[in-house]
Design an enzyme around this catalytic site. Structure first.
Site, PDB file in Angstrom:
ATOM      1  N   GLU A  58      -2.157   1.532  -1.002  1.00  0.00           N
ATOM      2  CA  GLU A  58      -3.536   1.019  -0.953  1.00  0.00           C
ATOM      3  C   GLU A  58      -4.235   0.988  -2.305  1.00  0.00           C
ATOM      4  OE1 GLU A  58      -2.082   2.962   1.178  1.00  0.00           O
ATOM      5  OE2 GLU A  58      -2.483   2.235   3.199  1.00  0.00           O
TER       6      GLU A  58
ATOM      7  N   GLU B  55       1.084   5.846   7.977  1.00  0.00           N
ATOM      8  CA  GLU B  55       0.019   6.651   8.599  1.00  0.00           C
ATOM      9  C   GLU B  55       0.283   6.849  10.095  1.00  0.00           C
ATOM     10  OE1 GLU B  55      -3.193   4.268   6.782  1.00  0.00           O
ATOM     11  OE2 GLU B  55      -3.952   6.180   6.003  1.00  0.00           O
TER      12      GLU B  55
END
Ligand code: NAD
Length: 694
Positions: A125, A105
C-alpha cells in the site's frame, strides 16, 4: 472452473476467483462471506479452506472498483475479515502465487496459514501513498515480528514464504499440491480449540523506543517527499504499544489521513496512468497482434546500442546493422562495457552475460536483418539518411515486418512515405540511455495500422517500458513541451535569475535535475542544432540567444568539461563558473536588461506552467489521448517529481482557475514572449467550467 464453495468431505473449500489476480471486488467479498456463513450452518463441515483460483491467492483490492461505490459496499474488506476471524470453525488460508495487500490481510485473520515455498507476500500500500488499512499494520507485526513487519510495510516489497517459514505467519510450508496440503492440514487441526488468532498474540519489541526512533531517522531521511512511510512506522508502533482494537482504530485514522494527501493522489494517478496509457481509445484490446520474435536495429550508436540491450535483456535475438566495421565494433564494445559494469555491480551473472551476447548478431549486411519481425532504425538524425534506410528496409524486409524509427524530431509521416507500406511504419522514440529510461513514446503516423500499434504496445511491455502513444507533431509530447520549459528557463536568466537559482528552485520542487544541469548532461550542442532549424522554420518565435552564446564559447556541457557550469576531470559535480556569469552579464547589458530579483515561486510557476499550457494544446490537438498520458511522459522520461503526479495533475491540484489567472499575470510581463502565455483554449474552457484535466 472451481465452484466458489465446495465440500471436500468434512472440509469446506472457498475459492477466490476473480481473474486475473482475484482482486477483492464486491462480488468476491460477498461470495467469501457467504461461504463462511454456509460452513457455519452445515453440521458436516469441521473446517474451512480459503484458496485462490488462477494460481495465486489474491493481489488485493480490485482496482476496477477504486473510487466507485462498490469499493465501500458491504461486505467491506473489514466486515469480511471480521466474519473470517469470528468463524467458529477453523479457517485455513492456502497461499500460493501472490498474496498481497487485502489478500494478506484476510490471511492474517484466518486461524491458520499454509503456503507454497515460492508464494510471495506483500503489503504494497505504501507504493500508492497509503498504508494497509484492514489490520495489516496490527496483525503482521504479531505474526512475523516487529522488525520484519516494519520493513515489509515501509518498503511494500514482496517476500517469499520460504523466507518467513520460521515465523508464526505460516503454520506449514506445503510441497506438492496446495489444495491437498491445505485439506490435510485442516483435518489435522479441525478439532483443536481454542482457535488461534493472530490478534491475540503480542507484537513484542524489547527496545521499542530506541528501535522506532532509529526507524524514524532512517526512513525519514529516505522518504523526504512522502508522508506514508513515517505513518507506517506510527501504525506499527501502535501494534506494540496499544491494545489490538485501539491499534486498529489508529490504523484506520492514519489510512484516512493519508488517502487525502496530495502525495497519495499523485501516486495513485501514476499507478492508474500507467495502466490507462496502455489502452488506445480506437484500438480494441482484442486487436490481433503480430509476432515479434526477432528484432533488427539499424545503427549501433548511442541509441541503437541501448535499444538493442532492451531486447537482449528480454531474451529476444537482435541483429545490429551498421555501415562500417569500425562503427559496429564501437557499438558492440559499448554494449559489452555496459554489461560488464552490471556484472561488477552484481546485477548480472556471467551466464546471463553470455546468453545476452549470444543473442546478438552484429552485421554490415541487410541480408542478415531481412527476416526480423521488427526493425528499429536509429541512424543519424537526417532525413536523407533516414530516407535511404527506409527505402532499403522496404525493399528487403519480409512482408508484415514492422518498421520503426527512433527519430526525435523528424516527421514520421514523411518517413513512412519513403516506403510502399506506410501502415507498417511507426515511431518508437526511446530516451537516452535507452537501456535505462522507462519511457517509450510510440508515434502513431497517419497511416500506422492498428495492429502495428497494438503489437508495439505489447513489445513495450515485454521490454518493460512505459509506452505512451503520441500523434505526429514536432517534438511529439515530451520534447515539444520541454522546449517551452527550457525557453522559460532562459528567459528567467535573461531577466535576472542565475542558472544555479533556476536549477535549485526546480530541484527543490522535486525535479531530478534542473534545466541547466540537464542541458549540460544531454549536451548543449543538441539544443543548439534544433534551435538553428527553428530559427529558419519559425522566424516569429522569440528565443533567448543566451544558450547559443554559451555554445559559441564551445561550452557543450559535461562532455567538454564546461557548459552552464564547469566540471572537474572525472567528476560530475556542477560547479558555478564566473565565466558564465560574465557572459550573462554582458548579454543583459547588450540587450539593455536591468536584472531583477526573481523568487523561487515565479521560477517554478513559469517553468511548470509552460509545460501545462503546451500540454493543454497537445491534448486539444489530440496528439495525446488523455492528460494522464502527458503526465506519464513527464514522470517516466523527464524526471518530473512523482509525488506531484506530473504537470497536468499538478495544475489540477492548483486549480485550473488559479493557473489561468497566473498565466494572465505572466502575459503582462513584456519580457520574453508574452503571447505564449495566452491560455490554451482547452485550459481556459476547463477553468471556466470548474473542471480539471484528469
Ligand atoms: N541521443 C539521444 O539522446 C536520442 C534520444 C532519442 C532519439 N534519438 C534519435 O536516435 C537516432 C540516433 O541517435 P544517436 O544519438 O544514437 O546517434 P549516433 O550518432 O550516436 O548513432 C548513429 C549511428 O548510426 C550509424 N549510421 C549512420 N547511417 C547509417 C546507415 N545508413 N545504416 C546503418 N547505420 C548508420 C552511425 O554509424 C552511428 O553509429 C537519431 O534519430 C536521434 O534523433 C537520439
Amino acid at each position: 472452473m472451481p465452484e466458489p464453495y465446495a465440500l471436500h468431505g468434512d472440509v469446506a473449500v472457498i475459492t477466490l476467483d476473480n481473474p486475473p489476480v482475484n482482486g477483492l471486488g464486491h462480488a468476491l467479498r460477498t461470495a467469501i462471506v457467504a461461504g463462511v456463513d454456509a460452513a457455519q450452518a452445515d453440521a458436516r463441515v469441521k473446517a474451512v479452506v480459503l484458496i485462490g483460483a488462477n494460481k495465486l491467492f489474491s493481489g488485493g483490492a480490485d482496482i476496477k472498483e477504486f473510487n466507485t461505490p462498490k469499493a465501500l459496499a458491504e461486505p467491506t474488506l473489514h466486515s469480511l475479515i471480521r466474519a473470517v476471524e469470528a468463524s467458529a470453525k477453523p479457517v485455513v488460508a492456502a497461499i500460493g502465487g501472490t498474496c498481497m495487500g487485502g489478500g494478506l490481510e484476510i490471511s492474517l485473520a484466518c486461524h491458520y496459514r499454509v503456503a507454497l515455498a515460492d508464494a510471495q507476500v506483500a503489503l504494497p500500500e505504501v507504493k500508492i501513498g497509503v498504508l494497509p488499512g484492514a489490520g495489516g499494520t496490527q496483525r503482521l507485526p504479531r505474526a512475523v515480528g516487529v522488525e520484519v513487519a516494519l520493513n515489509m510495510i515501509v518498503s511494500g516489497a514482496s517476500v517469499s514464504a520460504s523466507h518467513l517459514a520460521k515465523t508464526a505467519l505460516f503454520d506449514e510450508i506445503v510441497s506438492g499440491d496446495l489444495l491437498e496440503g491445505a485439506l490435510a492440514f485442516a483435518r489435522k487441526v479441525a478439532d483443536k480449540r481454542p482457535l488461534p488468532r493472530v490478534r491475540d498474540r503480542k507484537a513484542a519489541e524489547p527496545e521499542a523506543e530506541a528501535f522506532f526512533q532509529f526507524a524514524r531517522n532512517t526512513v525519514g531521511a529516505m522518504a523526504k517527499n512522502y508522508p506514508a512511510p513515517l505513518k507506517c512506522i506510527d501504525a506499527v508502533e501502535a501494534a506494540v504499544n496499544k491494545p489490538f482494537e485501539e491499534g486498529l482504530k489508529y490504523e484506520r485514522e492514519l489510512f484516512l489521513e493519508l488517502v487525502q494527501t496530495p502525495e497519495s493522489r499523485a501516486l495513485r494517478h501514476a499507478f492508474f496512468g500507467e495502466r490507462a496509457a496502455a489502452k488506445i481509445p480506437d484500438v480494441p484490446s482484442d486487436t490481433p497482434v503480430r509476432r515479434v520474435e526477432s528484432v533488427a536495429v539499424i545503427g549501433a550508436g548511442t541509441m541503437g546500442g541501448g535499444i538493442a540491450m532492451n531486447f537482449l535483456n528480454a531474451g529476444v535475438p537482435v541483429s545490429l546493422l551498421e555501415t562500417k566495421q569500425e562503427a559496429l565494433d564501437k557499438g558492440l564494445a559499448t554494449i559489452r562495457r555496459n554489461y560488464e559494469a552490471s556484472m561488477k555491480r552484481g546485477k548480472m551473472t556471467a551466464e546471463q552475460f553470455q546468453l545476452r551476447m549470444s543473442l546478438l548478431q552484429p552485421t554490415l549486411a541487410y541480408d542478415d536483418v531481412k527476416d526480423a519481425d521488427l526493425a528499429i532504425e536509429a541512424v543519424f538524425e537526417d532525413l536523407g539518411v533516414k530516407e535511404a534506410v527506409f527505402r532499403k528496409l522496404d525493399e528487403v524486409m519480409k512482408p508484415g515486418a514492422i518498421l520503426a524509427t527512433n527519430t526525435s524530431t523528424l516527421d514520421v509521416n514523411r518517413i513512412a512515405a519513403f516506403t510502399k507500406r506506410p501502415g507498417d511504419v511507426v515511431g518508437m522514440h526511446f530516451f537516452s540511455p535507452a537501456n535505462v529510461m522507462k519511457l517509450l513514446e510510440v508515434i502513431r503516423g497517419a497511416k500506422t495500422a492498428k495492429d502495428v500499434l497494438a503489437t508495439v504496445m505489447q513489445v513495450a511491455k515485454k521490454i518493460r517500458k512505459t509506452a505512451v502513444v503520441s500523434g505526429v507533431c514536432d517534438g511529439f509530447i515530451g520534447n515539444r513541451m520541454v522546449e517551452q520549459y527550457l525557453r522559460q528557463a532562459l528567459f528567467l536568466v535573461e531577466e535576472g535569475a542565475s542558472p544555479q537559482q533556476v536549477d535549485q528552485a526546480l530541484e527543490k520542487f522535486g525535479f531530478a535535475m534542473g534545466p541547466f544541469r540537464m542541458s549540460d548532461l544531454a549536451g548543449n550542442d543538441i539544443g543548439w542544432a534544433i534551435r538553428k532549424r527553428r530559427y529558419a522554420e519559425r522566424p516569429n518565435m522569440i528565443y533567448s540567444k543566451l544558450a547559443d552564446r554559451l555554445c559559441e564559447m564551445g561550452r557543450f556541457g559535461q562532455k567538454t568539461g564546461a557548459g552552464w557550469y564547469r566540471y572537474e576531470p572525472g567528476r560530475r559535480d556542477a560547479l558555478p563558473d564566473p565565466a558564465v556569469d560574465k557572459m550573462i552579464d554582458d548579454y543583459r547589458k547588450e540587450k539593455g536588461i536591468t536584472p531583477r530579483r526573481i523568487d523561487e515561486t515565479e521560477i517554478v510557476e513559469r517553468c511548470v506552467y509552460a509545460l501545462v499550457n503546451e500540454g493543454a494544446r497537445i491534448l486539444e490537438e489530440g496528439i495525446a489521448a488523455r492528460a494522464s498520458d502527458i503526465d506519464m511522459v513527464y514522470l517516466t522520461g523527464y524526471g518530473f517529481p512523482v509525488h506531484r503526479g506530473g504537470p497536468m495533475l499538478y495544475a489540477d491540484m492548483q486549480g485550473l482557475y488559479n493557473v489561468v489567472r497566473t498565466l494572465h499575470r505572466f502575459a503582462a510581463n513584456p519580457h520574453g514572449d508574452p503571447s505564449f502565455w495566452k491560455p490554451a483554449p482547452l485550459l481556459e474552457k476547463l477553468a471556466a467550467e470548474g473542471k480539471t484535466f484528469n
